[in-house]
Scaffold this motif. Structure first.
Motif, PDB file in Angstrom:
ATOM      1  N   LEU A  89       0.817  -1.215   0.000  1.00 38.05           N
ATOM      2  CA  LEU A  89       0.000   0.000   0.000  1.00 38.05           C
ATOM      3  C   LEU A  89       0.851   1.266   0.000  1.00 38.05           C
ATOM      4  O   LEU A  89       0.615   2.176  -0.793  1.00 38.05           O
ATOM      5  CB  LEU A  89      -0.962   0.015   1.186  1.00 38.05           C
ATOM      6  N   GLN A  90       1.826   1.353   0.882  1.00 37.11           N
ATOM      7  CA  GLN A  90       2.623   2.580   0.963  1.00 37.11           C
ATOM      8  C   GLN A  90       3.395   2.830  -0.334  1.00 37.11           C
ATOM      9  O   GLN A  90       3.512   3.974  -0.787  1.00 37.11           O
ATOM     10  CB  GLN A  90       3.556   2.547   2.179  1.00 37.11           C
ATOM     11  N   MET A  91       3.896   1.769  -0.939  1.00 38.78           N
ATOM     12  CA  MET A  91       4.578   1.914  -2.223  1.00 38.78           C
ATOM     13  C   MET A  91       3.607   2.418  -3.292  1.00 38.78           C
ATOM     14  O   MET A  91       3.945   3.285  -4.095  1.00 38.78           O
ATOM     15  CB  MET A  91       5.192   0.581  -2.660  1.00 38.78           C
ATOM     16  N   MET A  92       2.381   1.901  -3.271  1.00 36.54           N
ATOM     17  CA  MET A  92       1.398   2.313  -4.274  1.00 36.54           C
ATOM     18  C   MET A  92       0.930   3.751  -4.033  1.00 36.54           C
ATOM     19  O   MET A  92       0.673   4.494  -4.984  1.00 36.54           O
ATOM     20  CB  MET A  92       0.212   1.345  -4.299  1.00 36.54           C
ATOM     21  N   LEU A  93       0.818   4.155  -2.781  1.00 37.23           N
ATOM     22  CA  LEU A  93       0.478   5.551  -2.490  1.00 37.23           C
ATOM     23  C   LEU A  93       1.578   6.480  -2.995  1.00 37.23           C
ATOM     24  O   LEU A  93       1.300   7.542  -3.562  1.00 37.23           O
ATOM     25  CB  LEU A  93       0.247   5.752  -0.997  1.00 37.23           C
ATOM     26  N   HIS A  94       2.831   6.070  -2.817  1.00 36.28           N
ATOM     27  CA  HIS A  94       3.962   6.854  -3.324  1.00 36.28           C
ATOM     28  C   HIS A  94       3.921   6.911  -4.851  1.00 36.28           C
ATOM     29  O   HIS A  94       4.127   7.972  -5.455  1.00 36.28           O
ATOM     30  CB  HIS A  94       5.281   6.254  -2.825  1.00 36.28           C
ATOM     31  N   GLN A  95       3.642   5.773  -5.477  1.00 36.29           N
ATOM     32  CA  GLN A  95       3.563   5.737  -6.936  1.00 36.29           C
ATOM     33  C   GLN A  95       2.407   6.605  -7.434  1.00 36.29           C
ATOM     34  O   GLN A  95       2.547   7.325  -8.427  1.00 36.29           O
ATOM     35  CB  GLN A  95       3.413   4.298  -7.437  1.00 36.29           C
ATOM     36  N   PHE A  96       1.275   6.535  -6.756  1.00 37.58           N
ATOM     37  CA  PHE A  96       0.127   7.364  -7.139  1.00 37.58           C
ATOM     38  C   PHE A  96       0.499   8.842  -7.074  1.00 37.58           C
ATOM     39  O   PHE A  96       0.209   9.614  -7.990  1.00 37.58           O
ATOM     40  CB  PHE A  96      -1.074   7.059  -6.239  1.00 37.58           C
ATOM     41  N   SER A  97       1.181   9.228  -6.020  1.00 40.60           N
ATOM     42  CA  SER A  97       1.599  10.621  -5.873  1.00 40.60           C
ATOM     43  C   SER A  97       2.533  11.036  -7.010  1.00 40.60           C
ATOM     44  O   SER A  97       2.377  12.117  -7.591  1.00 40.60           O
ATOM     45  CB  SER A  97       2.290  10.805  -4.520  1.00 40.60           C
ATOM     46  N   ALA A  98       3.485  10.191  -7.360  1.00 36.45           N
ATOM     47  CA  ALA A  98       4.430  10.505  -8.425  1.00 36.45           C
ATOM     48  C   ALA A  98       3.746  10.598  -9.782  1.00 36.45           C
ATOM     49  O   ALA A  98       3.979  11.540 -10.556  1.00 36.45           O
ATOM     50  CB  ALA A  98       5.547   9.462  -8.460  1.00 36.45           C
ATOM     51  N   VAL A  99       2.891   9.629 -10.066  1.00 36.95           N
ATOM     52  CA  VAL A  99       2.178   9.627 -11.352  1.00 36.95           C
ATOM     53  C   VAL A  99       1.253  10.838 -11.444  1.00 36.95           C
ATOM     54  O   VAL A  99       1.222  11.541 -12.458  1.00 36.95           O
ATOM     55  CB  VAL A  99       1.395   8.305 -11.543  1.00 36.95           C
ATOM     56  N   ARG A 100       0.519  11.103 -10.381  1.00 40.07           N
ATOM     57  CA  ARG A 100      -0.419  12.224 -10.389  1.00 40.07           C
ATOM     58  C   ARG A 100       0.325  13.560 -10.525  1.00 40.07           C
ATOM     59  O   ARG A 100      -0.132  14.468 -11.203  1.00 40.07           O
ATOM     60  CB  ARG A 100      -1.288  12.183  -9.138  1.00 40.07           C
ATOM     61  N   ARG A 101       1.489  13.675  -9.883  1.00 43.20           N
ATOM     62  CA  ARG A 101       2.283  14.900  -9.994  1.00 43.20           C
ATOM     63  C   ARG A 101       2.696  15.116 -11.457  1.00 43.20           C
ATOM     64  O   ARG A 101       2.604  16.224 -11.980  1.00 43.20           O
ATOM     65  CB  ARG A 101       3.507  14.830  -9.082  1.00 43.20           C
ATOM     66  N   THR A 102       3.130  14.046 -12.120  1.00 45.92           N
ATOM     67  CA  THR A 102       3.507  14.138 -13.532  1.00 45.92           C
ATOM     68  C   THR A 102       2.314  14.557 -14.379  1.00 45.92           C
ATOM     69  O   THR A 102       2.424  15.443 -15.248  1.00 45.92           O
ATOM     70  CB  THR A 102       4.058  12.786 -14.033  1.00 45.92           C
ATOM     71  N   GLU A 103       1.166  13.937 -14.132  1.00 45.26           N
ATOM     72  CA  GLU A 103      -0.041  14.269 -14.904  1.00 45.26           C
ATOM     73  C   GLU A 103      -0.482  15.714 -14.636  1.00 45.26           C
ATOM     74  O   GLU A 103      -0.863  16.435 -15.554  1.00 45.26           O
ATOM     75  CB  GLU A 103      -1.167  13.291 -14.589  1.00 45.26           C
ATOM     76  N   ALA A 104      -0.436  16.148 -13.387  1.00 53.84           N
ATOM     77  CA  ALA A 104      -0.843  17.515 -13.041  1.00 53.84           C
ATOM     78  C   ALA A 104       0.108  18.531 -13.667  1.00 53.84           C
ATOM     79  O   ALA A 104      -0.341  19.583 -14.163  1.00 53.84           O
ATOM     80  CB  ALA A 104      -0.905  17.689 -11.528  1.00 53.84           C
ATOM     81  N   ASN A 105       1.404  18.220 -13.662  1.00 56.58           N
ATOM     82  CA  ASN A 105       2.354  19.124 -14.307  1.00 56.58           C
ATOM     83  C   ASN A 105       2.037  19.282 -15.780  1.00 56.58           C
ATOM     84  O   ASN A 105       2.082  20.386 -16.329  1.00 56.58           O
ATOM     85  CB  ASN A 105       3.794  18.635 -14.105  1.00 56.58           C
ATOM     86  N   TRP A 106       1.709  18.170 -16.440  1.00 49.45           N
ATOM     87  CA  TRP A 106       1.325  18.245 -17.848  1.00 49.45           C
ATOM     88  C   TRP A 106       0.035  19.051 -18.002  1.00 49.45           C
ATOM     89  O   TRP A 106      -0.072  19.899 -18.887  1.00 49.45           O
ATOM     90  CB  TRP A 106       1.156  16.843 -18.443  1.00 49.45           C
ATOM     91  N   LEU A 107      -0.938  18.801 -17.139  1.00 46.41           N
ATOM     92  CA  LEU A 107      -2.207  19.531 -17.225  1.00 46.41           C
ATOM     93  C   LEU A 107      -1.992  21.038 -17.119  1.00 46.41           C
ATOM     94  O   LEU A 107      -2.649  21.804 -17.837  1.00 46.41           O
ATOM     95  CB  LEU A 107      -3.178  19.054 -16.143  1.00 46.41           C
ATOM     96  N   HIS A 108      -1.083  21.469 -16.271  1.00 47.50           N
ATOM     97  CA  HIS A 108      -0.793  22.902 -16.163  1.00 47.50           C
ATOM     98  C   HIS A 108      -0.289  23.461 -17.498  1.00 47.50           C
ATOM     99  O   HIS A 108      -0.562  24.620 -17.817  1.00 47.50           O
ATOM    100  CB  HIS A 108       0.210  23.179 -15.049  1.00 47.50           C
ATOM    101  N   THR A 109       0.409  22.648 -18.278  1.00 49.57           N
ATOM    102  CA  THR A 109       0.928  23.131 -19.567  1.00 49.57           C
ATOM    103  C   THR A 109      -0.156  23.242 -20.631  1.00 49.57           C
ATOM    104  O   THR A 109       0.049  23.914 -21.640  1.00 49.57           O
ATOM    105  CB  THR A 109       2.069  22.234 -20.109  1.00 49.57           C
ATOM    106  N   VAL A 110      -1.284  22.583 -20.413  1.00 54.45           N
ATOM    107  CA  VAL A 110      -2.372  22.625 -21.409  1.00 54.45           C
ATOM    108  C   VAL A 110      -3.623  23.310 -20.865  1.00 54.45           C
ATOM    109  O   VAL A 110      -4.684  23.250 -21.482  1.00 54.45           O
ATOM    110  CB  VAL A 110      -2.729  21.211 -21.932  1.00 54.45           C
ATOM    111  N   ALA A 111      -3.489  23.979 -19.729  1.00 51.76           N
ATOM    112  CA  ALA A 111      -4.658  24.580 -19.062  1.00 51.76           C
ATOM    113  C   ALA A 111      -5.382  25.588 -19.932  1.00 51.76           C
ATOM    114  O   ALA A 111      -6.590  25.787 -19.780  1.00 51.76           O
ATOM    115  CB  ALA A 111      -4.244  25.222 -17.745  1.00 51.76           C
ATOM    116  N   ASP A 112      -4.680  26.198 -20.877  1.00 50.86           N
ATOM    117  CA  ASP A 112      -5.331  27.191 -21.737  1.00 50.86           C
ATOM    118  C   ASP A 112      -5.772  26.618 -23.083  1.00 50.86           C
ATOM    119  O   ASP A 112      -6.195  27.351 -23.966  1.00 50.86           O
ATOM    120  CB  ASP A 112      -4.402  28.390 -21.944  1.00 50.86           C
ATOM    121  N   HIS A 113      -5.699  25.307 -23.243  1.00 50.90           N
ATOM    122  CA  HIS A 113      -6.144  24.661 -24.482  1.00 50.90           C
ATOM    123  C   HIS A 113      -7.668  24.727 -24.606  1.00 50.90           C
ATOM    124  O   HIS A 113      -8.385  24.999 -23.643  1.00 50.90           O
ATOM    125  CB  HIS A 113      -5.689  23.206 -24.525  1.00 50.90           C
ATOM    126  N   ASP A 114      -8.140  24.380 -25.773  1.00 52.14           N
ATOM    127  CA  ASP A 114      -9.572  24.315 -26.047  1.00 52.14           C
ATOM    128  C   ASP A 114     -10.111  22.983 -25.536  1.00 52.14           C
ATOM    129  O   ASP A 114      -9.892  21.944 -26.155  1.00 52.14           O
ATOM    130  CB  ASP A 114      -9.814  24.452 -27.546  1.00 52.14           C
TER     131      ASP A 114
END
Length: 169
Positions: A89-114
């Motif tokens: 569980l703790q490893m998966m929570l860490h992985q979830f945090s890392a994956v979500r951080r990567t996805e959120a960083n990408w989302l910030h780069t496309v926040a002004d897209h259509d």
């Protein structure tokens, strides 16, 4: 659509789950009220895979190549095939945090897209990029509710001879 609100919401979920589940034992993380239910561990594993295989990938494809076919996914089959119950569980929570951080960083780069860009999809018909982003947040909410329900059921189970009825419905 308030895209930044959606992104910020997605960013907060991993930390909230890590705090909530920090002291859950391995047995409790794998506990199921029945064989047909998912354990908390399986839910967290599913959230990781959904970021990678579903929401992140499909939103990216919709924004960048709406004519391309989405990859097929089968979340229920993935739980068994990918050995969710055997993970930590703790490893998966860490992985979830890392994956979500990567996805959120990408989302910030496309926040002004259509986010009205449409994708024709056989299962859902026409779906817009904004629909996928909103559904991503709602998907987290559904699993937050599922985790809360699992913790509630676990409390009743661990209470032994004592009832939890006094807590209310």
């Amino acid at each position: 659509m308030d895209v930044l609100w959606m992104i910020n919401r997605l960013e907060r979920i991993p930390g909230s789950l890590a705090a909530l589940l920090a002291d859950l034992s391995t047995d409790d993380a794998r506990w199921r009220p029945s064989e047909s239910d998912w354990s908390i561990l399986e839910i967290i594993c599913h959230l990781v895979d959904e970021d990678l295989d579903d929401f992140g990938t499909r939103l990216r494809m919709t924004l960048e190549a709406p004519e391309a076919d989405w990859p097929k996914i089968d979340p229920k089959a993935a739980a068994g095939a990918r050995g969710y119950r055997d993970r930590d569980l703790q490893m998966m929570l860490h992985q979830f945090s890392a994956v979500r951080r990567t996805e959120a960083n990408w989302l910030h780069t496309v926040a002004d897209h259509d986010f009205f860009i449409e994708k024709s999809q056989p299962t859902f018909g026409t779906i817009r990029a904004g629909d996928i982003l909103a559904a991503w947040c709602a998907h987290d909410d559904l699993h937050l509710r599922q985790i809360a329900r699992r913790l509630h059921e676990m409390t009743a189970y661990k209470a032994g001879p004592f009832a939890i009825d006094y807590a209310g419905d």
